[in-house]
Scaffold this active site. Structure first.
Site, short mmCIF file in Angstrom:
data_model
loop_
_atom_site.label_atom_id
_atom_site.label_comp_id
_atom_site.label_asym_id
_atom_site.label_seq_id
_atom_site.Cartn_x
_atom_site.Cartn_y
_atom_site.Cartn_z
N SER A 137 1.31 -1.53 0.20
CA SER A 137 -0.09 0.12 0.17
C SER A 137 1.19 1.59 -0.20
O SER A 137 2.54 1.07 0.63
CB SER A 137 -0.71 0.16 1.17
OG SER A 137 -2.02 1.53 1.59
N TYR A 150 -2.21 -0.57 10.97
CA TYR A 150 -2.63 -0.86 9.18
C TYR A 150 -1.17 -0.18 8.49
O TYR A 150 -0.17 -1.01 8.07
CB TYR A 150 -3.60 -0.46 8.40
CG TYR A 150 -3.71 -0.72 6.95
CD1 TYR A 150 -3.34 -1.88 6.64
CD2 TYR A 150 -3.47 0.45 5.78
CE1 TYR A 150 -4.04 -2.31 5.38
CE2 TYR A 150 -3.38 0.19 4.86
CZ TYR A 150 -3.55 -1.27 4.00
OH TYR A 150 -3.72 -1.39 2.98
#
Length: 266
Positions: A137, A150
């Site tokens: 990501s 995350y």
């Protein structure tokens, strides 16, 4: 890498990016082993792909050692694998103090521990010119409020990918790291979608992300970040993090508002 007739293990195949990846890989002639937790969804996905007889499904929970063993048993019968795509993942948008221990553990386990354990386990079954692609990501390079856990998992996945690729130098095998920006999938809550709209954050469809990932895979590109200005912020954050600190500080009032809404529930 030539994808036609390549044997590819794809985890998280029943999710948004996973389904899109399956469609585009199958269109290239790849033979897929589709992993997920929902047998019905996997069966429907496999049946919808070109040449469904070439694809197999396996319903297994990769956070469970028994599920990983079930997957490895099937891999052993299908090896060698040409590609392993560690795509399964999860996220939780909330301030750290709002997240339960279970939510924290789930993100670290599925986003980081599972790709590490699965990569180790599949190495004996990986073809001499095989590839592992880890789906990361842009938040694996930019720490962002509301996504502390995350971010931690994706930062670590990026480091793991880089280190393992260097371990494998000279073996013919490679580890690729592919980092999309915000993506429109069911992982995002209504609150997150509203926040992205309020912030003007650009989001890609799962189809756009999958096309980029397949292109990176076909080129054996070691690292790819998707989207602008995210690519710029990744570089700025590495060289001049204080500039990104200031840019995100301007967004904090909006992020605070939606994090509070997330705590109440969508």
């Amino acid at each position: 890498m030539k994808l036609d007739q390549a044997r590819i293990l794809l985890t998280g195949a029943s999710g948004g990016i996973g389904q899109a990846l399956a469609r585009h890989l199958a269109a290239q002639g790849a033979r897929l082993l589709l992993q997920g937790r929902n047998t019905e969804q996997l069966t429907q996905l496999a049946a919808s792909l070109p040449h469904p007889e070439q694809h197999q499904i396996i319903a297994a929970d990769l956070c469970d050692p028994a599920g990983r063993n079930t997957l490895l048993t099937q891999i052993a019968d299908l090896s060698p694998l040409n590609v392993v795509i560690n795509n399964a993942g999860t996220n939780q948008f909330a301030w750290l103090e709002q997240q339960s221990e279970a939510q924290i553990h789930q993100q670290i386990q599925l986003n980081l521990e599972v790709p590490i354990l699965l990569s180790r386990a599949v190495l004996p079954y990986l073809a001499p010119q095989g590839v592992i692609m880890n789906i990361g990501s842009s938040l694996g390079s930019i720490g962002y409020p509301g996504y502390s856990v995350y971010c931690a998992s994706k930062f670590a996945l990026r480091g793991f990918s880089e280190a393992l690729n260097r371990e494998l130098q000279g073996s013919g095998r490679q580890v690729l790291y592919f980092a999309p920006r915000a993506t429109k999938t069911s992982l995002n809550s209504a609150t997150v979608n509203a926040m992205n709209e309020a912030l003007g954050t650009q989001s890609d469809s799962a189809d756009v992300v999958a096309l980029q990932a397949v292109d990176a895979l076909s080129r054996n590109q070691l690292r790819r970040w998707v989207g602008w200005p995210e690519k710029l912020f990744v570089r700025l954050n590495a060289l001049f993090p204080h500039l990104v600190d200031k840019a995100i500080a301007k967004q904090l009032p909006i992020i605070h508002r939606f994090a509070h809404a997330s705590q109440k529930g969508d």
